[in-house]
Design a protein around this motif. Structure first.
Motif, PDB file in Angstrom:
ATOM      1  N   ALA A  99     -49.881  43.038  56.841  1.00  0.00           N
ATOM      2  CA  ALA A  99     -50.625  41.862  56.957  1.00  0.00           C
ATOM      3  C   ALA A  99     -50.330  40.835  55.988  1.00  0.00           C
ATOM      4  N   ASP A 100     -49.370  40.144  56.438  1.00  0.00           N
ATOM      5  CA  ASP A 100     -48.875  38.946  55.441  1.00  0.00           C
ATOM      6  C   ASP A 100     -49.682  37.856  55.616  1.00  0.00           C
ATOM      7  N   ARG A 101     -50.487  37.743  56.648  1.00  0.00           N
ATOM      8  CA  ARG A 101     -51.064  36.093  56.929  1.00  0.00           C
ATOM      9  C   ARG A 101     -52.496  36.712  57.421  1.00  0.00           C
ATOM     10  N   LEU A 102     -53.351  35.446  57.144  1.00  0.00           N
ATOM     11  CA  LEU A 102     -54.929  35.363  57.565  1.00  0.00           C
ATOM     12  C   LEU A 102     -54.821  34.425  58.447  1.00  0.00           C
ATOM     13  N   HIS A 103     -55.233  34.499  59.670  1.00  0.00           N
ATOM     14  CA  HIS A 103     -55.442  33.699  60.738  1.00  0.00           C
ATOM     15  C   HIS A 103     -56.640  33.216  61.031  1.00  0.00           C
ATOM     16  N   ARG A 104     -56.841  31.710  61.209  1.00  0.00           N
ATOM     17  CA  ARG A 104     -58.104  31.155  61.508  1.00  0.00           C
ATOM     18  C   ARG A 104     -58.062  30.639  62.674  1.00  0.00           C
TER      19      ARG A 104
END
Lengths: 242, 242
Positions: free
Chosen positions: A47-52
């Motif tokens: 989980a290297d990124r958070l997406h909006r």
DNA sequence: CGACTGCTTGAGTCTGCTCAATAAAGGTGG
DNA sequence: CCACCTTTATTGAGCAGACTCAAGCAGTCG
């Protein structure tokens, strides 16, 4: 000011989320465009990124080894996809229609949350809403009939992305296929089709053709269908006694 | 040192939670003892307290107007009941067996989290695990058979409160009734009984009589049952291709 | 030692699934 | 712009997993 223009896309999101809290996310990360069914994240991946979500609709789901699939949530503009404390995504996500997201690296996110306590509170609140939504859905899947689930789903969609039209009715866009609705409600797509047809026969809703949404003609009846199931036996008890 | 003595009750909790993070909760709030089926909180009530389980088991649930019930989670010692950002509880909770909790007023909790960032991170993590657990359950309720759900449930219980016994097998205590297991798995209690009987016939598990838990005799088979459903067709594919 | 609660097991039913055929939309290339 | 092909929705027939109803049993508690 591109960020402001992009923001406008989800000004209308109705859940009263702390969307503004996350506005500063718009200053970092890359924008990604997704075609329908294009994968955004996979369960188990780092989980290297958070997406909006900026535009369009994303479906978060889990699948079994033999191909059965359960959609956990539909994400609309303003929503955060891939929130996790662990280092792996807990679910997969793919685009429902043409969609775009802003992907913020975890490292940047940590910097931002460290600097802004409001941001951390926002995450806490977002997570809390996610729990609550999932638990509500557990009641649907564990204890409700197809009719109740579908009625509840339409009301949920209405509150999130529905709009009042010129006739005073609410029009609810349904960007997802009936198969996807089924995967969300734990039903076969045929059952979705049949149950929807039932609501149409009732005069409760009308399908926008070609299939792309519904118009709610009798909200009261739809609400009754959502927590009673039966076509319309007697007025809702409204928690009178016992 | 009463707090230390009380703590020992959940030293063995196996989920690797940030339990230690919440130890300072033990310095505030009142201890409450609950009889079986005694109510702890009600959905919709003002969420004025956060409860931490000290001993026994608590069930969190939602119910429909006509009495159908879905248990959302079983809470064991160390778990937090009633976590919410809103000002109302999102679900009801009652004791499964004789249980005790420490109830911390929201105001005190806010003081503590303000003072200790680690506490806030702990809450974030707890919430995150709650989301994850609920979403896993969505897959069960939406897409899995009675056999798969029950097998998954027994494995989940084992990982939380199971213990290896002298014979090298795992004994899993089940403090809840079969009706409650059904309400957790979205099944009728008769189906729980029948499906459990099936696992016994298989030689997969053995029921501890009088009904109070199971002994797992064939863990491999139980794991297969949890994500395939069939009695035991062929070895699990293990995600080889595709 | 009864009365109660919870578990077990059987019989029959029903909701929603599977399989299948058809129709309607959407997309593509000539 | 149209013929073709693919994908999605609709509708029917039959099936089955799980539910309901019901009876019997066992363990518990007063």
């Amino acid at each position: 000011m591109r960020a402001a223009a992009t923001n406008r896309a989800f000004d209308r999101v109705g859940t009263g989320g702390p969307d503004a809290t996350f506005d500063r996310l718009d200053t970092v990360g890359a924008i990604k465009h997704l075609d329908p069914h294009e994968s955004l994240v996979l369960e188990g991946d780092g989980a290297d990124r958070l997406h909006r979500v900026l535009s369009g609709t994303i479906a978060g789901y889990k699948a079994t080894a033999d191909g059965r699939r359960q959609i956990l949530a539909f994400f609309y503009p303003g929503d955060l996809v891939g929130l996790t404390v662990g280092e792996r995504y807990a679910y997969s996500a793919e685009a429902v229609d043409h969609a775009s997201v802003r992907s913020v690296p975890q490292a940047r996110l940590r910097e931002l949350t460290a600097a802004a306590p409001a941001m951390r509170d926002g995450l806490l609140e977002a997570l809390c809403r996610e729990v609550s939504a999932a638990q509500e859905r557990l009641l649907w899947l564990g204890r409700k009939t197809a009719r109740e689930r579908l009625a509840g789903f339409l009301l949920e969609c209405d509150s999130r992305i529905g709009k009042r039209n010129r006739d005073g009715q609410h029009t609810v866009p349904l960007p997802m296929s009936q198969l996807e609705i089924g995967d969300y409600l734990g039903l076969a797509s045929e059952t979705v089709s049949r149950t929807l047809a039932e609501l149409v026969r009732d005069g409760t809703v009308e399908i926008v053709r070609p299939f792309s949404g519904v118009i709610i003609w009798d909200r009261r009846r739809l609400e009754r269908a959502a927590d009673e199931g039966g076509p319309s036996p007697y007025p809702a008890p409204l928690f009178s006694g016992s």
